[in-house]
Design an enzyme around this catalytic site. Structure first.
Site, PDB file in Angstrom:
ATOM      1  N   SER A 127      -9.312   1.902   2.888  1.00 22.76           N
ATOM      2  CA  SER A 127      -8.453   2.660   2.005  1.00 22.76           C
ATOM      3  C   SER A 127      -7.377   1.830   1.323  1.00 22.76           C
ATOM      4  O   SER A 127      -6.636   2.324   0.479  1.00 22.76           O
ATOM      5  CB  SER A 127      -7.778   3.784   2.798  1.00 22.76           C
ATOM      6  OG  SER A 127      -6.952   3.246   3.840  1.00 22.76           O
ATOM      7  N   SER A 170      -9.716  -0.323   7.103  1.00 23.23           N
ATOM      8  CA  SER A 170      -9.120  -0.125   5.780  1.00 23.23           C
ATOM      9  C   SER A 170      -8.487  -1.358   5.159  1.00 23.23           C
ATOM     10  O   SER A 170      -8.161  -1.341   3.971  1.00 23.23           O
ATOM     11  CB  SER A 170      -8.082   1.007   5.842  1.00 23.23           C
ATOM     12  OG  SER A 170      -8.733   2.255   5.950  1.00 23.23           O
ATOM     13  N   LYS A 226       0.842  -1.194   0.000  1.00 27.27           N
ATOM     14  CA  LYS A 226       0.000   0.000   0.000  1.00 27.27           C
ATOM     15  C   LYS A 226       0.875   1.240   0.000  1.00 27.27           C
ATOM     16  O   LYS A 226       1.896   1.301   0.693  1.00 27.27           O
ATOM     17  CB  LYS A 226      -0.905  -0.019   1.231  1.00 27.27           C
ATOM     18  CG  LYS A 226      -1.922   1.126   1.304  1.00 27.27           C
ATOM     19  CD  LYS A 226      -2.795   0.944   2.544  1.00 27.27           C
ATOM     20  CE  LYS A 226      -3.838   2.043   2.700  1.00 27.27           C
ATOM     21  NZ  LYS A 226      -4.691   1.826   3.889  1.00 27.27           N
TER      22      LYS A 226
END
Length: 440
Positions: A146, A170, A69
């Site tokens: 996210s 997330s 990420k």
């Protein structure tokens, strides 16, 4: 532990090879500022940057590929935090995040930096700057955020697993909406050195994977837990308040999954309400509305808000609406939420001794259609019940695993299992026992 080999199709591997060669033959190239990653070579829009970082040692993850990420540092590559403005005003790190080094030293191969929602302040996965990663199992719907690109890279076969971050859901939300495995470990079990700060009191590094055996293998590397003793599951609780928030079809499928667990293991699920669990007349929604949300807002002011106020960068339209609440938040009001969070942590964990597992839907519904979260009413209808579920483990600092066991209207929904704080290994062992072939 047996070494794990990647399971994705040859076509996915070929696509990855073409993408690496065309987009960054040296493994160091980056996309122009603001450019979407969508192309004929990355039709899934999962990557900000393709990489080719080979493992530095052999280990239990030999032969596997992973993405990172884009709020987790990789040496020599700028970290965007989901924001081109952040990326362009911060230098590239000299060192990898420690969790990345752990994976490279365990035999895994890093193939890309994955799209993240702006400042990781979202659960839907739609980015004005980097586009919306494709939800492989629910086309036309959001992937969740996210850790949106992390989930999409796994679900679409670009990687076997990915690491992301999770505070309010997330990792767990995109795992649920994309139909893959996701784990939020106990708070601070995994090193966060080299991970951009978001919500230090709740945020942790998490894992998304194509299978449970791979999720477990990655978790054990990052947790350094190869010899940690475990407690066998003796009691399975079902958080009734959480189940009642879900769609009727989700509730029905969850009950069927519990029946199968009971048949296989003899563990009969025991319904329990949140007030019973904590021994106090409080609602499950208090974990979010009166604890995590205020704490998140106050900490975001300190970790990112100071930089935003000082530099006035370009912000996405959706984030700008959310940030308005951050700007006008009373920080002193958060002190009460900080105290409430600590009390809930103690109460919840007192009710989850070793050997006790608690389960509930990861998300109350399937993934919303792309572009549908365009009104306050739509956003509230998705976020409020979802964060009521995800804030439970966030506030209690629990390890939680989202298992892709449910399907509603042709779309995946995760079923979550959680254990007490620092009982990560026991949770992994319990799922292996409870799910049997479903967890393969």
């Amino acid at each position: 532990m047996a070494q794990l080999a990647p399971r994705r199709a040859v076509a996915s591997r070929q696509l990855r090879t073409e993408w690496n060669t065309a987009a960054c033959p040296s493994g160091r190239g980056a996309l122009p500022p603001g450019m979407s990653t969508t192309s004929s070579l990355d039709p899934f829009n999962a990557l900000v940057e393709a990489l080719d970082l080979p493992p530095v040692k052999d280990g239990p993850l030999n032969g596997t590929r992973f993405t990172v990420k884009d709020n987790i540092d990789i040496a020599g590559h700028r970290t965007s935090f989901g924001s081109p403005a952040w990326r362009d005003t911060h230098p590239a790190p000299v060192h990898n995040a420690l969790c990345v080094d752990q994976l490279l030293a365990a035999g895994a191969h890093c193939v890309g930096k994955a799209v993240a929602d702006e400042f990781t302040y979202s659960l839907d996965g739609e980015s004005q700057f980097f586009g919306t990663p494709q939800n492989a199992k629910a086309p036309g719907r959001v992937p969740g955020g996210s850790s949106s690109g992390s989930a999409a890279s796994v679900a679409n076969g670009l990687a076997d697993f990915s690491i992301g971050t999770d505070s309010g859901g997330s990792v767990r939300v995109p795992a649920s909406l994309c139909g893959i495995w996701g784990m939020r470990p106990s708070l601070h079990r995994i090193s966060e050195a080299g991970v951009l700060p978001f919500m230090p009191s709740v945020s942790t590094v998490g894992i998304l994977a194509e299978s449970f055996p791979l999720l477990e293998a990655v978790a054990r590397v990052l947790l350094n837990s190869q010899t940690t003793p475990v407690t066998a599951p003796r009691r399975l609780l079902v958080l009734s308040d959480a189940v009642e928030l879900a769609l009727p079809a989700v509730q029905q499928q969850l009950r069927a999954a519990l029946d199968e667990i009971a048949r296989r293991t003899g563990l009969v699920a025991e319904p329990i309400r949140f007030a019973e669990l904590v021994g106090e007349d409080v609602a499950l929604s208090d974990c979010n509305l009166k604890a995590l949300r205020d704490l998140q807002t106050a900490e975001f002011q300190s970790t990112v808000g100071n930089w935003i106020e000082a530099t006035r960068p370009e912000l996405g339209a959706t984030f700008t609406l959310a940030y308005g609440n951050v700007q006008h938040f009373d920080r002193i009001a958060a002190l009460e939420s900080l105290a409430r969070s600590e009390r809930l942590f103690q109460q919840i964990n007192a009710a989850l001794p070793p050997g006790t597992i608690i389960c509930f839907p990861t998300t109350p519904t399937v993934a919303p259609l792309k572009g549908s979260l365009d009104t306050l009413e739509a956003v509230t209808a998705f976020y409020d019940p979802t964060m009521t579920l995800t804030a439970f483990s966030g506030v209690a600092r629990l390890p939680e695993i989202s298992a892709p066991l449910l399907t509603v209207e042709g779309c995946p929904v995760g079923m979550s299992f959680a254990a007490g704080h620092y009982q990560d290994e026991s949770l992994l062992a319990a799922l292996s026992e409870m799910l049997g072939p479903q967890g393969s």
